[in-house]
Design a protein around this motif. Structure first.
Motif, mmCIF file in Angstrom:
data_model
loop_
_atom_site.group_PDB
_atom_site.id
_atom_site.type_symbol
_atom_site.label_atom_id
_atom_site.label_comp_id
_atom_site.label_asym_id
_atom_site.label_seq_id
_atom_site.Cartn_x
_atom_site.Cartn_y
_atom_site.Cartn_z
ATOM 1 N N VAL A 3 0.831 -1.199 0.000
ATOM 2 C CA VAL A 3 0.000 0.000 0.000
ATOM 3 C C VAL A 3 0.870 1.256 0.000
ATOM 4 C CG1 VAL A 3 -1.750 1.278 1.299
ATOM 5 C CG2 VAL A 3 -1.846 -1.235 1.197
ATOM 6 N N ARG A 4 2.030 1.174 0.652
ATOM 7 C CA ARG A 4 2.951 2.311 0.748
ATOM 8 C C ARG A 4 4.302 1.912 0.170
ATOM 9 N NH1 ARG A 4 3.209 3.282 6.974
ATOM 10 N NH2 ARG A 4 4.862 4.714 6.332
ATOM 11 N N PRO A 5 5.088 2.869 -0.264
ATOM 12 C CA PRO A 5 6.450 2.551 -0.684
ATOM 13 C C PRO A 5 7.197 1.881 0.476
ATOM 14 C CG PRO A 5 5.869 4.771 -1.338
ATOM 15 C CD PRO A 5 4.763 4.299 -0.445
ATOM 16 N N PRO A 6 7.847 0.745 0.252
ATOM 17 C CA PRO A 6 8.498 0.036 1.356
ATOM 18 C C PRO A 6 9.554 0.849 2.074
ATOM 19 C CG PRO A 6 9.144 -0.877 -0.784
ATOM 20 C CD PRO A 6 8.004 0.044 -1.036
ATOM 21 N N GLY A 7 10.177 1.788 1.372
ATOM 22 C CA GLY A 7 11.189 2.612 2.018
ATOM 23 C C GLY A 7 10.645 3.509 3.105
ATOM 24 N N GLU A 8 9.327 3.713 3.119
ATOM 25 C CA GLU A 8 8.702 4.582 4.124
ATOM 26 C C GLU A 8 8.273 3.815 5.373
ATOM 27 O OE1 GLU A 8 5.412 6.550 2.329
ATOM 28 O OE2 GLU A 8 6.633 7.650 0.867
ATOM 29 N N VAL A 9 8.240 2.495 5.311
ATOM 30 C CA VAL A 9 7.679 1.696 6.406
ATOM 31 C C VAL A 9 8.731 1.509 7.498
ATOM 32 C CG1 VAL A 9 6.683 -0.524 7.040
ATOM 33 C CG2 VAL A 9 6.138 0.502 4.820
ATOM 34 N N THR A 10 8.332 1.793 8.752
ATOM 35 C CA THR A 10 9.262 1.762 9.875
ATOM 36 C C THR A 10 8.920 0.652 10.861
ATOM 37 O OG1 THR A 10 7.949 3.242 11.259
ATOM 38 C CG2 THR A 10 9.487 4.271 9.680
ATOM 39 N N LEU A 11 9.847 0.435 11.780
ATOM 40 C CA LEU A 11 9.623 -0.505 12.871
ATOM 41 C C LEU A 11 8.427 -0.080 13.718
ATOM 42 C CD1 LEU A 11 11.013 -3.093 13.863
ATOM 43 C CD2 LEU A 11 12.477 -1.656 15.304
ATOM 44 N N ASP A 12 8.271 1.217 13.926
ATOM 45 C CA ASP A 12 7.110 1.723 14.669
ATOM 46 C C ASP A 12 5.808 1.389 13.951
ATOM 47 O OD1 ASP A 12 8.302 2.729 16.913
ATOM 48 O OD2 ASP A 12 8.382 4.800 16.213
ATOM 49 N N ASP A 13 5.812 1.439 12.623
ATOM 50 C CA ASP A 13 4.616 1.063 11.866
ATOM 51 C C ASP A 13 4.236 -0.388 12.151
ATOM 52 O OD1 ASP A 13 4.321 3.546 10.592
ATOM 53 O OD2 ASP A 13 5.716 2.980 9.002
ATOM 54 N N HIS A 14 5.230 -1.255 12.183
ATOM 55 C CA HIS A 14 4.950 -2.667 12.445
ATOM 56 C C HIS A 14 4.462 -2.880 13.876
ATOM 57 C CE1 HIS A 14 7.268 -4.770 8.940
ATOM 58 N NE2 HIS A 14 6.419 -3.849 8.515
ATOM 59 N N ALA A 15 5.107 -2.209 14.835
ATOM 60 C CA ALA A 15 4.674 -2.328 16.229
ATOM 61 C C ALA A 15 3.255 -1.806 16.407
ATOM 62 C CB ALA A 15 5.636 -1.569 17.142
#
Length: 237
Positions: free
Chosen positions: A45-57
């Protein structure tokens, strides 16, 4: 009594990784959810370079059912990093953690702080994984499906630093499922200070289960893994 089981796969995987385990747990009466973490969708859904550890948590925390009587968080492999973050931020929302061939991490831990680029593709680790024996007991068909369906891991979730602050997480009961290495080896490596296992020494309510196979027991031993998760989901006597 309602019990939620939340299944979180490791690097490169989506909810599909639990397809062999999920129905076994539902057949035993559990409310089961398998997660696909941000950036690991078949069509991100989002560019993978923007996804952070906080997003996963945050995704893990949001999926915990506030209305359930009991919540069991199942973390495989690299999901231990965001899973530990979610546990630290919401220890009151987790009644038991099942660590599948993985372990909680300490404050300041990063899987690979030197990783460059926007993603960490499966192919970058494939030969090393095969050489290390972690593919043990997987069929050629399972290996092919793994390669076909794997999604490059967002790099910030690999090089991101875990920041923790609530020691209440250390008392949350857990089961460490030891597959590629034995429970004796897990304890030994933790005592030696191996970074990814050292936090095992900090947690005060851990049990260990040996399930000898490779790193992906949800494919190689799904029924046996379901048995371990089911036992963890049962309220203490």
């Amino acid at each position: 009594m309602t019990t939620q089981i939340l299944l979180v796969p490791g690097f490169w995987l989506g909810a599909w990784a639990w397809d062999d385990v999920l129905p076994l747990l539902r057949d035993r009466g559990h409310d089961v959810t398998a997660l696909t973490l941000p950036g690991l969708e078949a069509e991100p859904v989002r560019p993978p370079g923007e996804v952070t550890l906080d997003d996963h948590a945050g995704c893990i925390a949001a999926a915990l059912d506030r209305d359930a009587d009991r919540r069991v968080l199942v973390l495989h492999s690299g999901a231990a990093l965001p899973g530990t973050l979610a546990l630290d931020r919401h220890p009151d929302l987790v009644d038991h953690v099942v660590w599948v061939d993985t372990a909680p991490v300490r404050d300041g831990h990063a899987m690979n702080p030197d990783l460059e680029g926007d993603t960490f593709p499966l192919e970058a680790a494939w030969e090393e994984e095969l050489a290390g024996g972690s593919m043990r007991d997987l069929t050629p068909e399972q290996l092919e499906e793994f390669r076909r369906r794997a999604v490059p891991q967002p790099a910030q979730t690999v090089r991101g630093v875990v920041r923790l602050g609530d020691p209440a997480r250390l008392a949350v009961p857990g089961t460490v499922v030891c597959t590629a290495f034995s429970s004796e080896e897990y304890r030994s490596y933790a005592a030696e200070g191996v970074p990814f296992l050292a936090a095992l020494l900090d947690h005060t309510a851990l049990d260990y289960v040996d399930l000898p196979t490779g790193h992906w027991p949800m494919w190689s031993l799904p029924r046996e893994l379901a048995d371990v998760i089911d036992a963890a989901a049962r309220p203490p006597a």
